[in-house]
Design a protein around this motif. Structure first.
Motif, short mmCIF file in Angstrom:
data_model
loop_
_atom_site.label_atom_id
_atom_site.label_comp_id
_atom_site.label_asym_id
_atom_site.label_seq_id
_atom_site.Cartn_x
_atom_site.Cartn_y
_atom_site.Cartn_z
N LEU A 96 2.35 7.05 12.18
CA LEU A 96 2.89 7.88 11.27
C LEU A 96 3.08 7.26 10.15
O LEU A 96 2.77 8.07 8.97
CB LEU A 96 4.14 8.37 11.68
CG LEU A 96 5.20 9.13 11.06
CD1 LEU A 96 4.42 10.41 10.53
CD2 LEU A 96 6.34 9.62 11.58
N ILE A 97 3.59 6.07 9.63
CA ILE A 97 3.64 5.62 8.56
C ILE A 97 2.27 5.40 7.79
O ILE A 97 1.85 5.41 6.81
CB ILE A 97 4.21 4.18 8.86
CG1 ILE A 97 5.85 4.34 9.22
CG2 ILE A 97 4.24 3.53 7.31
CD1 ILE A 97 6.70 3.13 9.33
N GLU A 98 1.21 5.09 8.72
CA GLU A 98 -0.20 4.88 8.29
C GLU A 98 -0.64 6.18 7.42
O GLU A 98 -1.11 6.26 6.41
CB GLU A 98 -1.22 4.51 9.34
CG GLU A 98 -1.25 3.33 9.95
CD GLU A 98 -2.17 2.96 10.73
OE1 GLU A 98 -3.28 3.53 11.06
OE2 GLU A 98 -1.96 2.29 11.68
N MET A 99 -0.27 7.27 8.20
CA MET A 99 -0.65 8.66 7.37
C MET A 99 -0.08 8.76 6.23
O MET A 99 -0.75 9.15 5.37
CB MET A 99 -0.06 9.60 8.45
CG MET A 99 -0.99 10.50 9.47
SD MET A 99 -0.11 11.72 10.02
CE MET A 99 -1.03 11.92 11.61
N MET A 100 0.94 8.51 6.03
CA MET A 100 1.71 8.74 4.72
C MET A 100 1.34 7.66 3.81
O MET A 100 1.05 8.25 2.77
CB MET A 100 3.23 8.55 5.06
CG MET A 100 3.77 9.35 6.24
SD MET A 100 5.77 9.24 6.27
CE MET A 100 6.31 9.78 4.76
N LEU A 101 0.96 6.74 4.24
CA LEU A 101 0.50 5.39 3.48
C LEU A 101 -0.82 6.05 2.55
O LEU A 101 -0.91 6.08 1.54
CB LEU A 101 0.59 4.30 3.94
CG LEU A 101 0.55 2.90 3.29
CD1 LEU A 101 1.59 2.92 2.48
CD2 LEU A 101 0.37 1.79 4.30
N GLU A 102 -1.71 6.61 3.73
CA GLU A 102 -3.10 7.02 3.22
C GLU A 102 -2.89 7.96 2.62
O GLU A 102 -4.08 8.24 1.39
CB GLU A 102 -3.94 7.22 4.63
CG GLU A 102 -4.67 5.86 4.98
CD GLU A 102 -5.39 5.89 6.09
OE1 GLU A 102 -4.81 6.74 7.01
OE2 GLU A 102 -6.28 4.96 6.57
N SER A 103 -1.96 8.97 2.55
CA SER A 103 -2.12 10.47 1.74
C SER A 103 -1.53 10.37 0.29
O SER A 103 -1.89 11.08 -0.17
CB SER A 103 -1.32 11.48 2.72
OG SER A 103 0.02 11.33 2.30
N ARG A 104 -1.10 9.21 0.19
CA ARG A 104 -0.54 9.07 -1.19
C ARG A 104 -1.02 7.97 -2.06
O ARG A 104 -1.27 6.99 -1.36
CB ARG A 104 1.14 8.97 -1.28
CG ARG A 104 1.66 10.50 -0.65
CD ARG A 104 1.00 11.54 -1.31
NE ARG A 104 1.82 12.85 -0.54
CZ ARG A 104 2.70 13.53 -1.31
NH1 ARG A 104 3.28 12.82 -2.40
NH2 ARG A 104 3.06 14.58 -0.70
N THR A 105 -0.75 7.88 -3.32
CA THR A 105 -0.97 6.99 -4.21
C THR A 105 0.22 6.23 -4.43
O THR A 105 1.39 6.72 -4.60
CB THR A 105 -1.50 7.39 -5.64
OG1 THR A 105 -2.70 8.10 -5.34
CG2 THR A 105 -1.95 6.11 -6.73
N LEU A 106 -0.04 4.75 -4.44
CA LEU A 106 1.23 3.79 -4.56
C LEU A 106 0.81 3.02 -5.59
O LEU A 106 -0.34 2.46 -5.81
CB LEU A 106 1.56 3.20 -3.37
CG LEU A 106 2.23 4.02 -2.21
CD1 LEU A 106 2.24 3.33 -0.79
CD2 LEU A 106 3.30 4.79 -2.46
#
Lengths: 141, 141
Positions: A96-106
């Motif tokens: 789940l965290i991977e998903m979120m990480l991948e979907s946004r620019t940081l």
DNA sequence: ATCTATCGGCTACAATTGTAAACTATAAAT
DNA sequence: ATTTATAGTTTACAATTGTAGCCGATAGAT
């Protein structure tokens, strides 16, 4: 800390108050008009509900009120993210965290900070996460 | 893919169907009894709503139905996490992910996987994330 | 002193959600 | 061939949410 539920529309109001406070209902409404086609009355209803739920504090100021947050954005965000996390098997949280990480620019700084946390956690990370699901609600067993 | 809203209780049912399918309503109910004090009727209502929403497919089997998921867990999870992410300023997403990371236990493998993604993202990460909030809904400007 | 703009509060009403009983059709048992 | 258990469907009903109109009080204008 209680577990008050705060709806999406109410959240929009909270964001405004978190950003600027104390603030009047009129100002809240003015700000939200940029995003939401709400009548003033709608905003007022949401404010009223938030006050009733104890999410906003009021300070009388003449005939009107100044509103301020009664909980911080971080507290509420924490609440909301726990809600999401609780929806999946603990063993799927990483994904789940991977998903979120991948979907946004940081930002670089964000990424470095995350990296540091990950380093830290690796010290004590288990080989495999314990699944706490009831049988039949995940594929672990 | 449409943006169907799936409620918390409905989510519990979906998790069961994602785990085991095809599956009957009785079996779903039996599994959920471990966790929820729902009457069979309650489960049946939720199933009915999920079918109507197009989240479950049905295959008649004698007098009863076998249910299967019409969307994957990952798709739904993606939806749900986007919802959460959209509730905060893009510039706060890092902090949000940190929170989640810190609040849960992850396996070595999870952490390494996250690390890899972070490495990757660092290649193209901006100094600072662009904030897309309307004025007054975050403290960026 | 009176009028008026406005503030917060009350009322409204449809949609969704949580929870479940009642109903209808039918497969299985006798 | 009847009875019975059960599967899905319909109806129910309160709470929450989205959306907003109306109302009574009052601060400010005239």
């Amino acid at each position: 800390m209680k577990d008050i539920q705060i709806s999406p529309s109410e959240w929009e109001v909270m964001r405004v108050v978190w950003t600027t406070h104390p603030i009047t209902s009129k100002e809240i409404s003015r700000i939200l008009n940029e995003k939401k086609d709400w009548k003033l009355a709608t905003t007022k209803t949401l404010i009223g509900r938030l006050v009733k739920k104890g999410m906003l504090t009021t300070a009388q100021n003449g005939r009107q009120y100044d509103y301020s947050p009664a909980v911080t954005e971080d507290e509420s965000l924490k609440e909301a993210s726990e809600h999401l996390l609780n929806q999946v098997c603990t063993r799927k949280v990483g994904e789940l965290i991977e998903m979120m990480l991948e979907s946004r620019t940081l930002s670089i700084k964000d990424l470095e900070s995350l990296e540091k946390i990950i380093q830290m956690k690796k010290e004590n990370a288990p080989e495999v996460v314990v699944c706490g699901c009831i049988p039949g609600q995940c594929t672990c067993s």
